[in-house]
Structure formats: C-alpha cells, structure tokens
Design a protein around this motif. Structure first.
Motif, short mmCIF file in Angstrom:
data_model
loop_
_atom_site.label_atom_id
_atom_site.label_comp_id
_atom_site.label_asym_id
_atom_site.label_seq_id
_atom_site.Cartn_x
_atom_site.Cartn_y
_atom_site.Cartn_z
N TYR A 169 0.98 -1.12 0.02
CA TYR A 169 -0.22 0.19 0.00
C TYR A 169 0.93 1.28 -0.12
N ASP A 174 -2.64 5.07 -1.86
CA ASP A 174 -3.49 3.94 -1.68
C ASP A 174 -4.26 4.11 -0.21
N ARG A 199 -6.75 -3.72 6.55
CA ARG A 199 -6.76 -4.06 5.22
C ARG A 199 -6.27 -5.58 5.12
#
Length: 405
Positions: A169, A174, A199
């Motif tokens: 990420y 992101d 995530r």
C-alpha cells in the motif's frame, strides 16, 4: 559591472525564496514523479503477489520432510499444488496452510496460534534513531510469523509508512483520509471502528492497518484534548491504541507495531498497548549513545504514564542488533559491550547487513518474498538464515509467554 550587478541580484533572489513554498513545491514535484516512477516500475493494475514455494521450502515451514509434503499433495484431495515445467511441485502459502491444518488434526502443535486462555501478543518495535532497521525488522517479523501459521496484524504507526509500502500500500495513493489507526483513536465524532481500517494483504494470514502522514494529527490533537479534559477518556491518551487493538483480539494471534521514530504520544500509547517490546540498535557508538538517550527519556515519560494508570507489565523486552557486519571489529566490540550490560535481553541472533535484503528492497520485497534464484544464492541463504534466527528467537519468546516450551 552590469553583469556583476545582475548576478548579485539573481543570488539575492535565490536567497529570498520562501522555504515553506520551496518545500511545498518540491514535495508536489516529488509526489507526481514518484507516481510516474512507480507506474514505470509497476503496472498500474499490478498488485503485489506472494511467490510460490518449493516442496522443500514448504516442508521447512511445516516442520516435516519434503517427501511427506509430496505424499500429502498426491494423496489428499484438499491439498492442491502446481507443477513446474521440470515436474517439481510448488505451493502457495494458502496451500501450505491447508496442509498445516491437516497435520494439526492429529497433532495440535502444527497449529502454533493462540489457544484458549492465551492472550493477544502485541509486539512494539521501536527506536527513535533513524537507520536502526526498525521497519525492516518489524516487516520481516510479521511475515515470518504468517509463514509459520500465525494470524498476524501489522500496524504501521510511522507517518513515513514504509511498512505499508512494503506490504503493498503506497501511502500517498492507496491510503486516504481517516484510513489509518488515527481514524480509530481520534478524539472527535469522526472516530470509526478499528475493524474498518484493517486491510487484507497479498500475504495469507497477514493483515495491515496502514499508515500515512495523518498519524501526525494524533500528536497535535492530544495536547488539546488533555487541556480541555472534557472526559476521563481523553485524559487517558495512552490507552487508545490498546483499546482499539482489544476490539480485534479474537481475530489475531500476534500484533506487530512499527512505532514512529519519535518519542511522542503515538509511541507512548503503543508501548502501553504492548505485551512485549523489541528495541532495534545499530552497533555503532553514535547509535548506542542515541539509544541511551531514548531509554532515559522513555523511562521518564513512562513513569508518569504508569502513575496515571498505564499498564507497563511486559512479557519480555529485548534488544535486537541490526545491520551487523560480522567482519567489523568495532561493531563486534559494541555487541560484546551490550551483552555484558544487558545479558540475555540482547537477542543471540543478529540481523546482518546484507546486499540480499537491500536488493530485495529495491522492488519493495522482503527477503522472504524474493526468490532464491533472483540473486547470489550464498548471499541469499546467509540473509535468510540470519533473519530466521532472529525471528525464531522471538517466536520462542511468544510461545514461552503462552506457557509453551
């Protein structure tokens, strides 16, 4: 004379440039060009994916023989694998975990995670000296534990967010507003459940709470919240990370926190949430002197936190020597000095300085992700052996904390 006057005028103009505007312009320029560079190196649609493992590697991760892994792959319908052009079986980590659960049905030791009565392990990896290997150590530890079959949550509390980038990420692109741990520990009405900022990663068994620059907000907001004293909760800033993580305790065996390289409110809150602390140290005199200041300041601040009700009882605390060069005499002396002072609190294994780790990092990979054939095999093997040695020691500390040999 006119040329000289014009030259002086240009110099004065340069010297009068506003530093805040210059930095802002440079940041914008760097950000846009980083995006272009990233697009050239990695396709816009490309997502990080974990490589496949040979049957030999799978056997090592499982603690069984290579032949037994191949036997299970041929006999068990639930075990899938792929074959290379040369006929060798390869396994994804998910497929290895399937074998792990089959083995665990008859021998629970193959399933290393928490059992009934085991507490969530929260490891804070910290130091406020840049270049101490903090993020490299925490990322490799999180991945190692996932490879071994633990359910792992990596928490990036560093606003620089290097751990997030390593785990797929990019913080600038992101991770949006209110999508870091700050979203779950902030003081206003925008606070959200911590589960919403977790995530999934490409690494089975390893989830991430990413970081970015918004984590600085907690450092700015906490003094104001303390001054207002609108509720007892805002006074207890050091409980916020621990409270957020407790809401996830049923989902994970281990949490690995990459702390900021500063001794601020985030770091103090992480230390109060932790059940164990790992302090990285580069064996150079300046770094050790810096660590001394870090320890002194931490002690002073934590004593105040303890008086206010913070929990500072740890399962263990260890020093990890990082970026160690075996042939460097002065480094060996520093390590011996540390061992004479702190004894077993200095891990026996050390994270060696290796071109294999650096080469893997160029493509945002760890040594566990890089394929052996992608670099000098002896260099790769030495790096993996050293990294495994460090993480194996830490894994044993986790098991001991759960009352296992």
């Amino acid at each position: 004379m006119a040329n000289r006057t014009a030259k002086i005028s240009r110099i004065e103009k340069i010297e009068r440039v506003s530093i805040d505007k210059t930095i802002a312009d440079d940041s914008a320029k760097l950000s846009s060009n980083l995006q272009e560079l990233s697009a050239r190196l990695f396709s816009p649609d490309e997502q990080k994916a974990l490589r496949r493992f040979s049957s030999t590697e799978a056997a090592k991760l499982l603690g069984v023989t290579d032949s037994y892994v191949r036997h299970l792959a041929s006999q068990e319908d639930t075990v899938t694998s792929e074959k290379t052009a040369g006929g060798r079986r390869t396994f994804s980590l998910s497929e290895i975990n399937t074998i792990r659960h089959i083995l665990g049905k008859t021998k629970p030791a193959y399933l290393p995670g928490r059992r009934e009565g085991d507490h969530l392990q929260v490891i804070a990896v910290t130091n406020f000296k840049g270049g101490s290997g903090k993020t490299t150590s925490s990322t490799h530890l999180a991945q190692y534990l996932a490879l071994r079959g633990y359910r792992v949550l990596a928490v990036d509390l560093d606003p620089q967010a290097s751990m997030s980038a390593m785990l797929g990420y990019q913080p600038e692109f992101d991770v949006g507003e209110n999508e870091t741990l700050f979203g779950a520990i902030r003081y206003d009405e925008l606070r959200r459940p911590v589960g919403e900022v977790v995530r999934k990663t490409y690494f089975p068994g390893l989830d991430l709470i990413p970081g970015n620059l918004e984590l600085h907000e907690f450092e700015h907001d906490t003094p104001r919240a303390l001054a207002e004293r609108s509720s007892s909760e805002t006074d207890m800033f050091f409980l916020r990370v621990g409270k957020a993580l407790s809401d996830l305790s049923d989902r994970y065996d281990v949490v690995v926190i990459d702390c900021p390289p500063t001794l601020g409110f985030l770091t103090l809150s992480a230390l109060c949430a932790a059940t164990a602390v790992l302090i990285t140290v580069h064996p150079q005199m300046l770094d050790v002197a810096s660590m001394n200041q870090f320890l002194a300041m931490t002690s002073d601040l934590l004593s105040v936190v303890k008086e206010a009700g913070g929990n500072l009882e740890y399962d263990w605390m260890r020093y990890l020597v990082t970026r160690y060069e075996p042939n460097d005499g002065p480094q060996a002396q520093i390590v011996a000095f540390l061992r004479s002072l702190f004894g077993e609190r200095v891990l026996t294994s050390m994270m060696v300085k290796s071109t294999a780790i650096s080469d893997a990092g160029l493509s945002k990979q760890t040594i566990y992700e890089a394929a052996r054939e992608s670099m000098n095999r002896q260099t790769y093997d030495r790096a993996v052996e050293a990294m495994d040695g460090v993480n194996f020691e830490i894994e044993n500390l986790l098991k001991s904390s759960w009352g296992r040999a």
